[in-house]
Design an enzyme around this catalytic site. Structure first.
Site, PDB file in Angstrom:
ATOM      1  N   HIS A  73      23.128  61.075  99.195  1.00  0.00           N
ATOM      2  CA  HIS A  73      23.645  60.819  97.850  1.00  0.00           C
ATOM      3  C   HIS A  73      22.736  59.849  97.075  1.00  0.00           C
ATOM      4  O   HIS A  73      23.203  59.139  96.185  1.00  0.00           O
ATOM      5  CB  HIS A  73      25.068  60.251  97.869  1.00  0.00           C
ATOM      6  CG  HIS A  73      26.008  60.981  98.782  1.00  0.00           C
ATOM      7  ND1 HIS A  73      26.860  61.962  98.344  1.00  0.00           N
ATOM      8  CD2 HIS A  73      26.185  60.894 100.134  1.00  0.00           C
ATOM      9  CE1 HIS A  73      27.546  62.437  99.371  1.00  0.00           C
ATOM     10  NE2 HIS A  73      27.148  61.813 100.462  1.00  0.00           N
ATOM     11  N   LYS A 112       1.120  52.532  80.441  1.00  0.00           N
ATOM     12  CA  LYS A 112       1.722  53.626  81.212  1.00  0.00           C
ATOM     13  C   LYS A 112       0.760  54.339  82.163  1.00  0.00           C
ATOM     14  O   LYS A 112      -0.389  54.570  81.842  1.00  0.00           O
ATOM     15  CB  LYS A 112       2.323  54.686  80.266  1.00  0.00           C
ATOM     16  CG  LYS A 112       3.572  54.291  79.530  1.00  0.00           C
ATOM     17  CD  LYS A 112       4.768  54.005  80.427  1.00  0.00           C
ATOM     18  CE  LYS A 112       5.314  55.224  81.121  1.00  0.00           C
ATOM     19  NZ  LYS A 112       6.068  56.109  80.244  1.00  0.00           N
ATOM     20  N   SER A 171      -0.327  57.230  78.446  1.00  0.00           N
ATOM     21  CA  SER A 171       0.444  57.497  77.240  1.00  0.00           C
ATOM     22  C   SER A 171      -0.433  57.214  76.024  1.00  0.00           C
ATOM     23  O   SER A 171      -1.272  56.308  76.056  1.00  0.00           O
ATOM     24  CB  SER A 171       1.672  56.586  77.230  1.00  0.00           C
ATOM     25  OG  SER A 171       2.117  56.369  75.903  1.00  0.00           O
ATOM     26  N   GLU A 228       5.413  65.809  88.214  1.00  0.00           N
ATOM     27  CA  GLU A 228       6.426  66.300  87.278  1.00  0.00           C
ATOM     28  C   GLU A 228       6.212  67.781  86.968  1.00  0.00           C
ATOM     29  O   GLU A 228       7.151  68.574  86.906  1.00  0.00           O
ATOM     30  CB  GLU A 228       6.342  65.523  85.957  1.00  0.00           C
ATOM     31  CG  GLU A 228       6.759  64.070  86.058  1.00  0.00           C
ATOM     32  CD  GLU A 228       6.406  63.331  84.769  1.00  0.00           C
ATOM     33  OE1 GLU A 228       7.225  63.341  83.838  1.00  0.00           O
ATOM     34  OE2 GLU A 228       5.302  62.762  84.698  1.00  0.00           O
TER      35      GLU A 228
END
Ligand code: ARG
Length: 459
Positions: free
Chosen positions: A156, A283, A277, A290
């Protein structure tokens, strides 16, 4: 370009229809298989005296030249032909004239396209099996290198029980091993020669299908001509096992994204696999992970596309089936790139051993161990579970952690607690205690790595 079927028509094809029905823009990818298939077919026609040996030789010579010109980029496939089969035949006609027209004896584009696709997919399946195998080797080498690293195991997404980082990684080894086995198993069902089925019914010419299978390296020959030209199961199966593979990759991709976040900080991905970024200078984004996660969507989509195309199609060949190619190519390309990138990405990542260990301080993840301790002293597990629930409540109420408890405190819960209970509260002994087959103790993880190395060597 001249059509292969113009004779029966009084009018030429509507221009929009021509564009709409043409497949050359995407079946040109199959050109080498189409030519190789044609060479084998011509050789068989000559051997069986269906055409003259000299005619077969002339056709084969010209096809071989075409193949080598294409391989050396000396011949460009333009989009004027309707499909790759027409293009090859037209080219052949330009080279050797009307004899070229004998090549299509005892053959249809219906068995021809099924052949091309099977040849293409046999090669792709092998490439993918090798790419998965390389990826598994990467997993093995990182698992071996990080045998000392411990991490929280989750259920979980909550800290559950401590485990070895290598144990977590090796879970992926076995997931991808099942994927590899699925591709290996599928290979048998791709490796069936459809050529010789002609349009749908077989042919009245005395062809030798076994000879063609031998020439093209197929282990089996299709048993039913209608099935052979209308079957796309081998592509559907490829798309569905690819979907499962991508689902696995997406889970690992997701974990890499989570682990490289500030909140976890378990790993750092190599700069070469991340991007920045345009607005936030600080960043470093895990884009590769992803995108692997994201590309799972198109691979699922490709499966649904072809399942839908094939649904309810009457036997045998239907033009709908031309829609099978783009999903197939797209999936083959996507899965190969994704597996290969994932392999390189995990090989270059930094593992933050200290952070992983620190994250387990005071997380109550050895509570089950303590319950097991009482069970080993004779207490029924249910009772021990309840008792430890009370211990946790006590800790929360008194702002203490499990590791802070003294023997006196423990004893106040039950007389079974002795000095050795204090050891059980610690993470590392808890891991080593999981010493059953498939468990997370160092011994068992090492054993499973040895097993995995055997699997890799056997392949
Ligand atoms: N372009 C077709 C396909 O991809 C090749 C087979 C065409 N057969 C036909 N009868 N039009 O499926």
């Amino acid at each position: 370009m001249e059509k292969l079927w113009g004779g029966r028509f009084k009018k030429s094809t509507n221009e929009e229809v021509e564009k709409f029905t043409s497949s050359i823009s995407f079946d040109k990818k199959l050109v080498e298989y189409d030519i190789l298939g044609s060479i084998a077919h011509a050789r068989m026609l000559g051997k069986c005296k269906i055409i003259l040996e000299e005619e077969a030789e002339k056709i084969i010579f010209s096809l071989n030249k075409m193949l080598s010109d294409i391989q050396r980029d000396k011949l460009e496939i333009t989009n004027e032909a309707e499909d790759i089969h027409s293009w090859v035949e037209n080219k052949l006609k330009q080279e050797i004239g009307d004899i070229s027209g004998k090549l299509h004896t005892a053959r249809s584009r219906n068995d021809q396209i099924a052949l091309d696709e099977r040849m293409y997919l046999k090669e792709k399946a092998k490439e993918i099996i090798n790419t998965i195998q390389d990826f598994q080797k990467s997993i093995l080498s990182i698992s071996k290198k990080n045998l000392e690293v411990i991490m929280p195991g989750y259920t979980h997404l909550q800290h559950a029980q401590p485990i070895l980082f290598s144990h977590h990684l090796m879970a992926y080894f076995y997931m991808f091993n099942r994927d590899k086995e699925r591709f290996q198993d599928l290979y048998k069902r791709i490796d069936i020669l459809p050529l010789g089925s002609a349009a749908l019914a077989g042919t009245s010419f005395p062809i030798d299908r076994k000879y063609v299978a031998e020439l093209l390296g197929f282990s089996k020959i299709s048993e039913n001509s209608l099935d052979a030209v209308s079957d796309r199961d081998f592509i559907l199966e490829f798309l569905s096992i690819s979907a499962i593979l991508m689902m696995h990759l997406s889970r690992l991709g997701e974990e890499l994204v989570l682990w490289s976040s500030k909140e976890f900080d378990f790993i750092e991905l190599d700069d070469s696999f991340c991007t920045g970024s345009s607005i936030m200078p600080q960043k470093k984004n895990p884009d590769t992970a992803e995108l692997i996660r994201g590309k799972t969507g198109r691979v699922y989509g490709n499966l649904i596309t072809l399942l839908t195309v094939m649904k309810s199609l009457p036997l045998a060949y239907n033009r709908d089936m031309q829609e099978d190619k783009e999903p197939l190519y797209d999936t083959a390309k996507t899965i190969k790139e994704s597996v290969s990138l994932m392999s390189k990405m995990i090989k270059t990542m930094q593992v933050n051993k200290i952070k992983m260990e620190e994250s387990m301080l005071n997380d109550f993840s050895t509570t089950t161990e303590v319950a097991d301790y009482l069970v080993k002293k004779g207490m029924p597990f249910r009772q021990a579970h309840k008792l430890l629930g009370n211990v946790v409540l006590y800790c929360l109420k008194n702002k203490k952690f499990l590791e802070d408890l003294t023997l006196t405190e423990l004893k106040s819960f039950h007389k079974y607690f002795q000095e050795d209970a204090l050891e059980i509260l610690k993470t590392k002994p808890a891991i080593q205690a999981k010493n059953t087959i498939g468990g997370t103790s160092s011994n068992k993880v090492l054993e499973s790595i040895t097993e995995a190395e055997k699997i890799i060597r056997k392949n």
